[in-house]
Design a protein around this motif. Structure first.
Motif, PDB file in Angstrom:
ATOM      1  N   MET A 225      65.656  40.299 -27.221  1.00 15.55           N
ATOM      2  CA  MET A 225      66.634  40.782 -28.196  1.00 15.55           C
ATOM      3  C   MET A 225      66.926  39.731 -29.261  1.00 15.55           C
ATOM      4  O   MET A 225      67.178  40.062 -30.410  1.00 15.55           O
ATOM      5  CB  MET A 225      67.947  41.158 -27.493  1.00 15.55           C
ATOM      6  N   ASN A 226      66.975  38.466 -28.868  1.00 11.63           N
ATOM      7  CA  ASN A 226      67.264  37.390 -29.821  1.00 11.63           C
ATOM      8  C   ASN A 226      66.651  36.092 -29.317  1.00 11.63           C
ATOM      9  O   ASN A 226      67.152  35.491 -28.372  1.00 11.63           O
ATOM     10  CB  ASN A 226      68.790  37.244 -29.990  1.00 11.63           C
ATOM     11  N   PRO A 227      65.537  35.669 -29.913  1.00 11.90           N
ATOM     12  CA  PRO A 227      64.822  34.490 -29.420  1.00 11.90           C
ATOM     13  C   PRO A 227      65.692  33.235 -29.368  1.00 11.90           C
ATOM     14  O   PRO A 227      65.414  32.321 -28.588  1.00 11.90           O
ATOM     15  CB  PRO A 227      63.691  34.319 -30.428  1.00 11.90           C
ATOM     16  N   ASN A 228      66.754  33.218 -30.165  1.00 15.06           N
ATOM     17  CA  ASN A 228      67.649  32.063 -30.129  1.00 15.06           C
ATOM     18  C   ASN A 228      68.285  31.873 -28.758  1.00 15.06           C
ATOM     19  O   ASN A 228      68.780  30.805 -28.442  1.00 15.06           O
ATOM     20  CB  ASN A 228      68.789  32.251 -31.146  1.00 15.06           C
ATOM     21  N   TYR A 229      68.264  32.960 -27.966  1.00 11.85           N
ATOM     22  CA  TYR A 229      68.904  32.909 -26.655  1.00 11.85           C
ATOM     23  C   TYR A 229      68.351  31.770 -25.824  1.00 11.85           C
ATOM     24  O   TYR A 229      69.073  31.123 -25.082  1.00 11.85           O
ATOM     25  CB  TYR A 229      68.681  34.241 -25.940  1.00 11.85           C
TER      26      TYR A 229
ATOM     27  N   GLY B 247      73.759  17.241 -26.392  1.00 15.53           N
ATOM     28  CA  GLY B 247      73.904  18.603 -25.885  1.00 15.53           C
ATOM     29  C   GLY B 247      73.920  18.668 -24.375  1.00 15.53           C
ATOM     30  O   GLY B 247      74.480  19.576 -23.798  1.00 15.53           O
ATOM     31  N   PHE B 248      73.299  17.677 -23.708  1.00 12.93           N
ATOM     32  CA  PHE B 248      73.307  17.674 -22.247  1.00 12.93           C
ATOM     33  C   PHE B 248      74.592  17.004 -21.773  1.00 12.93           C
ATOM     34  O   PHE B 248      74.605  15.833 -21.416  1.00 12.93           O
ATOM     35  CB  PHE B 248      72.071  16.942 -21.721  1.00 12.93           C
ATOM     36  N   HIS B 249      75.666  17.786 -21.774  1.00 13.01           N
ATOM     37  CA  HIS B 249      76.981  17.198 -21.530  1.00 13.01           C
ATOM     38  C   HIS B 249      77.121  16.725 -20.090  1.00 13.01           C
ATOM     39  O   HIS B 249      76.492  17.254 -19.186  1.00 13.01           O
ATOM     40  CB  HIS B 249      78.071  18.227 -21.824  1.00 13.01           C
ATOM     41  N   ASN B 250      78.000  15.751 -19.924  1.00 15.21           N
ATOM     42  CA  ASN B 250      78.253  15.236 -18.578  1.00 15.21           C
ATOM     43  C   ASN B 250      78.694  16.347 -17.630  1.00 15.21           C
ATOM     44  O   ASN B 250      78.400  16.300 -16.439  1.00 15.21           O
ATOM     45  CB  ASN B 250      79.346  14.171 -18.618  1.00 15.21           C
ATOM     46  N   ALA B 251      79.435  17.327 -18.178  1.00 16.76           N
ATOM     47  CA  ALA B 251      79.926  18.395 -17.311  1.00 16.76           C
ATOM     48  C   ALA B 251      78.770  19.056 -16.567  1.00 16.76           C
ATOM     49  O   ALA B 251      78.885  19.379 -15.384  1.00 16.76           O
ATOM     50  CB  ALA B 251      80.689  19.433 -18.135  1.00 16.76           C
ATOM     51  N   ILE B 252      77.657  19.214 -17.274  1.00 16.14           N
ATOM     52  CA  ILE B 252      76.489  19.843 -16.646  1.00 16.14           C
ATOM     53  C   ILE B 252      75.951  18.937 -15.544  1.00 16.14           C
ATOM     54  O   ILE B 252      75.608  19.403 -14.454  1.00 16.14           O
ATOM     55  CB  ILE B 252      75.400  20.142 -17.700  1.00 16.14           C
TER      56      ILE B 252
ATOM     57  N   TYR C 287      67.260  25.428 -27.012  1.00 19.39           N
ATOM     58  CA  TYR C 287      67.832  24.344 -26.219  1.00 19.39           C
ATOM     59  C   TYR C 287      69.353  24.370 -26.272  1.00 19.39           C
ATOM     60  O   TYR C 287      70.029  24.287 -25.251  1.00 19.39           O
ATOM     61  CB  TYR C 287      67.302  22.995 -26.742  1.00 19.39           C
ATOM     62  N   GLY C 288      69.867  24.540 -27.489  1.00 18.52           N
ATOM     63  CA  GLY C 288      71.321  24.525 -27.661  1.00 18.52           C
ATOM     64  C   GLY C 288      72.005  25.597 -26.841  1.00 18.52           C
ATOM     65  O   GLY C 288      73.014  25.348 -26.179  1.00 18.52           O
ATOM     66  N   ASN C 289      71.421  26.805 -26.849  1.00 15.79           N
ATOM     67  CA  ASN C 289      72.089  27.880 -26.124  1.00 15.79           C
ATOM     68  C   ASN C 289      71.952  27.734 -24.617  1.00 15.79           C
ATOM     69  O   ASN C 289      72.868  28.089 -23.870  1.00 15.79           O
ATOM     70  CB  ASN C 289      71.571  29.249 -26.578  1.00 15.79           C
ATOM     71  N   ILE C 290      70.815  27.196 -24.176  1.00 11.26           N
ATOM     72  CA  ILE C 290      70.692  26.952 -22.737  1.00 11.26           C
ATOM     73  C   ILE C 290      71.792  25.999 -22.291  1.00 11.26           C
ATOM     74  O   ILE C 290      72.454  26.205 -21.264  1.00 11.26           O
ATOM     75  CB  ILE C 290      69.291  26.379 -22.401  1.00 11.26           C
TER      76      ILE C 290
END
Lengths: 506, 316, 324
Positions: free
Chosen positions: C36-40, C172-177, C43-46
């Motif tokens: 539906m939307n390749p942006n899905y 983008g790879f936040h510590n929370a993750i 990297y940012g959205n993941i």
């Protein structure tokens, strides 16, 4: 006598691993009590559950009034006038007698919304009157005795205008006076032209109440006899399928073996009163008695402190205080409950998870489970006890009853307990597996364990016990050793009620 | 014996005195029960402050309560019933669901109790007066400023906080109405985050992904605005996308001061509380009041947030 | 009836385990939204999806252990908020150093859980009631302690970096993750390698059998509820760090989403069943689904309906699998 009202022809039913009913035919006439007998697991209950729609048959036919009928669920059976009164009664304890009887078909006032309790109560009284009985229709069922509850079930069945009543072990937990009352009701039903299937293994009763007797064994039909012509010995022989020779345990060589467990004046509620006994290492002590005699309660008081009020318990000569299972286990007592599925096993977990359950401290360090060690032990137990499972990673719920019992036993052997209490160790286990369990009991005793076996099956008591204690109404009423152990003596003690003990024992 | 009687009389006198004094004090002052949409939020605490200020000035007694959560319709109805049981002279209410309280309020009115709606208000039929921010007007004000900032051209996303509360809906409707007057501006997405900071943050982030060319995000309350602020910062787009907010808080003020939030609408909650009590008192005294009393709203941004007429309306 | 049965049989098959089913659901969702939307799948959205999973995932992990025992904890949302408020109070009012304040907040969560556990075991409260009481208590206390205002951590920039910084140095790879991954691993180890996991399943499978095996059921239960509280505490830390403030009125409805994640992940509410990987996949399904629906600009009211449908079907397939 006329034709049979209902006939079951060539019925078969299998469960995974078991042929519960194998090509059996059976029928009842109107106005007849037709008894169905057989050992535990002979297929009587399964056959009747098929008739009452609890199970569906695999093959065979059911003919009612000369017409074949199709029964796929309890509703079908009810519609045809077939009702089963189960061993576990299906009543709602918080509702009244009248409410239970009319449950699901409540009488309503003209508005069709408001319930008409008064009419229900009146009809209840009338129904009871037809059986020459009094009743308080507003009594809560939870307050009634087992016998009274059974009557509620019977009356409920009558309100469905049931032509065929199936009674499954109706006297299992009744006193002798209550049994008399029940028989009066059964005779009244008979005169009313109803057909009654009467499942029981109390053979003496059948002589009194039944017209015909059908014997089943290992899921198969053996014979149908007219009660008048049948002798008890003959029936027993048919049930067992061989000459009744009672294998007896060789007497226990009391060489002054250590007292493993001694209980003095144990009291725990009404069901355990002044119970004192002991068991030595290497001895198998049988606990006999009728259902509800207080044997399980005694075991639970010793093992889990349930209801405990007073008394002393000594393990290996040392006095112990038991408040819960943990204390008992620490003292070296193990308990295999009668209801192993409900109380003994985590059914959804694997063999390897159940076996070490009582001894995780042995199989963990700093809270981390030592899987290799646990698996090694489980494999060892699997070999020793011959637990038949494809893998120790099999979930326990997929094992047969006998193998489940072995898993529970393995749990306690892993814990290395000295005193092992078995509560109905072979309940729901088929005959082959029973023998294995008996062999295990002997082996454990030879290894020096003290075994207590609670059992309601007399042949089992006779076969396994070195010594037998009989309980009745919460008290120990007799002790039998060696040659004294026989069926009659045990039964005598088992019905030795407190009030009768004074004099007029017949 | 005599001494006993004396002691008894003294004790009774003392007890009646203790009990009577507060009771009498209560009875003297007219009692106004105020029931808000919520309680914990600073906005309501500001309304309460204004109301208490007015209560002191006009010599009335007020109680102020509201459910913890702005969706608990049942809870609010119960609060209303309980308040009525205490026989107030006036009820001031911001109803979560106007329908569910209409019947009760009509009965109250029939018994001669004055009913004043504030903020979200109550149904028109039930209220003697409504004291509130004109939410449609507030939405239009936000839209005017948004259009100005966009130079009449661009794409807008909206993060609302409720689809059921009247004023929340009106803030969005007013905004849409005004934006419709600018053909160069398009509203590309509307999502609702329940005023929950985290949810609003996630919504803002996905919005920037779904509509990469979005220029401005309008948020309809403090939670939505701060949430969007956090979300846009996390994806590093806070400087690329203009964020317009509603109401105020310490976090919002910080954002506005740095220009990361381009501006916001503030209401006058303190004034709202004050004017609500004032209107109720006037009605109790038999005076006439307008059926709608607008407590006003203002646009604020980095340039005017410290001005005398704005600063007192902003709270932490 | 027979038709639905065969449908279930065909779809689930003998070999299919629940985990495979939900992994398949996750993959299907991801593929669908990608089409539906390749942006899905950018990297940012993941990263956005993973970050959005953090709070709910943390709560779901904690509540899973309680669900394994056959209990339920509906206080985790409120306890999460309360522990973040308490750590804010410790930091800003009592002058605790930052690490102490964080630890304090997490321990407050554990304490609340332990109290629920005591209610369940020693006061014989049904778990739903005990934790509902705890939910109300902590909700109220959060408002009282904070004076109904957010507590800001603006004076402690480090605090915000706990969740949203990236010590791995990957944008983008936040510590929370990273924290979520670490906590998931810890939970997995607790579940599969230690007595906590073994006993929580055993208690849920057959509490009386566990008791008769000499397991100190009460003590373990209290410990398991406390563990759930600790996880909620960590959830509170992540949330308040992302927000830069402790918001006393937040946390409403979070417990239900956490329970939904555990259930989608194969936990049975009657206990004795479930797994940690299942739960975390359940949480991922919820956040991927919500994220995807938002990207497609599906109206908010329908988003929640979709999550409901996924929940119902996840449980339906599981029931069918078990019925076989």
């Amino acid at each position: 006598m006329g034709n049979e009202l209902i006939q079951m022809k060539d019925i078969c039913k299998s469960f995974p691993g078991v042929r519960a009913v194998d090509n059996v035919s059976y029928g009842v006439r109107a106005g007849e009590v037709h008894a169905l007998v057989g050992e535990n697991g002979a297929g009587k209950s399964t056959l009747m559950k098929i008739l009452s729609g609890v199970y569906t048959k695999d093959s065979g036919s059911i003919i009612l009034n000369n017409e074949e009928v199709n029964i796929t669920n309890v509703r079908d059976a009810q519609a045809l006038g077939i009702v089963m009164i189960h061993q576990e009664l299906n009543l709602m304890n918080h509702l009244t007698v009248a409410e239970n009887i009319f449950f699901g078909r409540e009488a309503k006032k003209k508005s069709r919304i408001i319930l008409d309790s008064k009419r229900q109560e009146e009809e209840t009284v009338q129904m009871y009157a037809r059986l020459n009985l009094d009743v308080d229709p507003r009594a809560k069922v939870g307050r009634l005795t087992v016998a009274q509850r059974q009557l509620v079930e019977i009356v409920k069945a009558l309100t469905y205008d049931s032509k065929i009543l199936i009674m499954d072990e109706p006297t299992a937990s009744l006193t002798s006076g209550e049994v008399e009352d029940l028989f009066r009701v059964v005779r009244a039903l008979k005169e009313d032209g109803r057909a009654i299937v009467y499942i029981s293994h109390k053979l003496e009763e059948l002589k009194l109440i039944s017209d015909r007797i059908t014997v089943m064994r290992d899921g198969q039909f053996v014979a149908t006899l007219n009660t008048e012509e049948a002798s008890l010995d003959a029936i027993i022989q048919m049930m067992v399928g061989r000459e009744v020779f009672e294998t007896k345990q060789s007497p226990f060589e009391d060489t002054g073996a250590e007292l493993a467990l001694k209980v003095e004046n144990l009291n725990a509620g009404r069901m355990v009163q002044d119970v004192s006994f002991h068991v030595r290492r290497g001895e198998i002590l049988g606990f006999a008695g009728l259902v509800g005699a207080g044997r399980t309660e005694t075991a639970r008081a010793i093992f889990a402190g349930d209801g405990y009020t007073s008394g002393d318990i000594y393990v290996g000569g040392k006095k112990v205080t038991i408040k819960g299972p943990r204390d008992a286990i620490r003292a070296g007592i193990a308990y295999l409950p009668e209801d192993r599925r409900e109380l003994g096993l985590a059914l959804g977990m694997t063999v390897d998870e159940n076996i070490p359950m009582a001894s995780m401290s042995k199989f963990s360090s700093f809270g981390f489970i030592q899987f290799a060690k646990s698996a090694a032990n489980s494999e060892k137990q699997r070999g020793v006890l011959d637990i038949r499972t494809p893998s120790i990673r099999q979930k326990v719920k997929f094992l047969s009853g006998g193998n489940q019992q072995k898993v529970v036993l393995a749990k306690w052997l892993t814990r290395n307990c000295d005193v092992i209490i078995f509560d109905e160790p072979t309940k729901g286990i088929d005959i082959g597996a029973k023998n294995e369990i008996y062999k295990l009991l002997n082996e454990l005793a030879e290894q020096g364990k003290a075994i207590i076996m609670i059992s309601s099956e007399l042949p089992e008591i006779l076969r396994v016990s070195h010594r037998v204690l009989v309980m009745c109404e919460g008290r120990i009423t007799g002790e039998l050793v060696g040659d004294e152990i026989d069926q009659n003596r045990i039964m005598n003690f088992a019905v030795k009620r407190n009030h009768a003990a004074g004099g007029q024992v017949g | 014996m005599k001494r006993n009687v004396l002691v008894f009389v003294l004790v009774v006198a003392l007890l009646t005195g203790l009990v009577a004094v507060p009771v009498m004090a209560n009875d003297e002052k007219p009692y106004i029960a105020m029931i808000a949409l919520g309680y914990g939020h600073q906005f309501w605490q500001a309304v309460r402050m204004g109301a208490e200020q007015a209560a002191e000035e006009f010599g009335v007694r007020i109680t102020f309560e509201g459910p913890e959560d702005e969706t608990m319709v049942d809870r609010q109805v119960d609060m209303l019933k309980t308040a009525l049981a205490n026989k107030p002279q006036a009820i001031a209410m911001a109803a979560i669901d106007t329908e569910s309280v209409a019947g009760i309020l009509q009965e109250a009115k029939a018994e001669g109790i004055v009913v004043v709606g504030f903020d979200a208000g109550v149904g028109d039929a039930e209220s003697d007066a409504k004291v509130s921010t004109d939410s449609v007007e507030a939405g239009r004000l936000a839209a005017e400023n948004a259009a100005r900032l966009l130079n009449n051209e661009g794409k807008i996303g909206i993060i609302g906080h409720s689809q059921t509360t009247i004023d929340a809906v009106q803030r969005v409707i007013g905004f849409q109405e005004k934006i419709a007057e600018f053909p160069g501006i398009q509203i590309v997405d509307i999502q609702y985050g329940e005023g929950d900071h985290l949810r609003s943050a996630e919504i803002a982030k996905t919005m920037t992904l779904a509509h990469a060319d979005i220029d401005l995000i309008y948020t309809s309350n403090e939670g939505s605005c701060v949430g969007a602020y956090i979300g846009l910062r996390e994806v590093g787009k806070i400087r690329d996308i203009m964020l317009v907010g509603f109401d105020s808080s310490a976090a919002m003020k910080d954002g506005i001061r740095t220009g990361e939030i381009v501006g916001a609408i503030t209401q006058d909650p303190v004034g709202m509380g004050y004017k609500t009590v004032e209107a109720a008192v006037k009605l109790l005294n038999g005076e006439q009041v307008d059926s709608f009393i607008d407590t006003g709203c203002y646009w604020y941004d980095a340039s005017n947030m410290d001005a005398d007429h704005i600063a007192p309306l902003l709270y932490d | 009836m027979t038709q639905t049965k065969t449908l279930g049989k065909r779809l689930t098959g003998t070999e299919f385990s629940h985990k495979l089913i939900i992994i398949a659901v996750l993959v299907l969702l991801v593929v669908f939204f990608y089409i539906m939307n390749p942006n899905y799948l950018s990297y940012g959205n993941i990263m956005t999806i993973l970050l959005a999973t953090c709070v709910n995932g943390m709560l779901a992990l904690g509540v899973s252990f309680v669900i394994f025992t056959g209990g339920i904890d509906i206080s985790v949302g409120a306890v999460m908020t309360f522990s973040s408020v308490m750590s804010g109070v410790a930091l800003t009012r009592w002058g605790f150093p930052l690490p102490a304040a964080i630890l304090f907040g997490i321990l407050v969560g554990g304490f609340c859980g332990a109290v629920s556990g005591i209610g369940v075991t020693k006061m014989f409260l049904p778990p739903f009631i005990a934790t509902m009481a705890m939910q109300m208590i902590t909700k109220g206390l959060s408002l009282v302690v904070s004076n109904m205002r957010p507590i800001y951590f603006t004076s402690e920039p480090v605090y915000q970096r706990i969740a949203t910084g990236s010590f791995l140095g990957i944008s983008g790879f936040h510590n929370a993750i990273v924290i979520l991954i670490a906590v998931t691993i810890i939970a997995y180890i607790l579940f599969s390698k230690t007595l906590i996991g073994r006993y929580s399943l055993a208690i849920g499978s057959n509490e009386e059998a566990a008791r008769l095996s000499g397991v100190n059921v009460d003590r373990w239960k209290i410990g398991i509820y406390a563990l759930g509280g600790l996880f909620a505490g960590v959830g509170g830390l992540i949330m308040s760090s992302r927000l830069g403030s402790a918001q006393p009125q937040l946390g409403v409805g979070y417990e239900l989403e956490a329970i939904a994640a555990a259930v989608i992940g194969g936990s049975s509410l009657s206990g004795g069943e479930g797994s940690i990987p299942g739960t975390i996949i359940g949480a991922l399904i919820i956040s991927s689904l919500t994220n995807g629906l938002r990207i497609m600009s599906v109206p908010t009211e329908l988003q929640s309906a979709f999550v409901g449908i996924v929940l119902a079907f996840a449980v339906y397939f599981d029931q069918m699998r078990k019925k076989r």
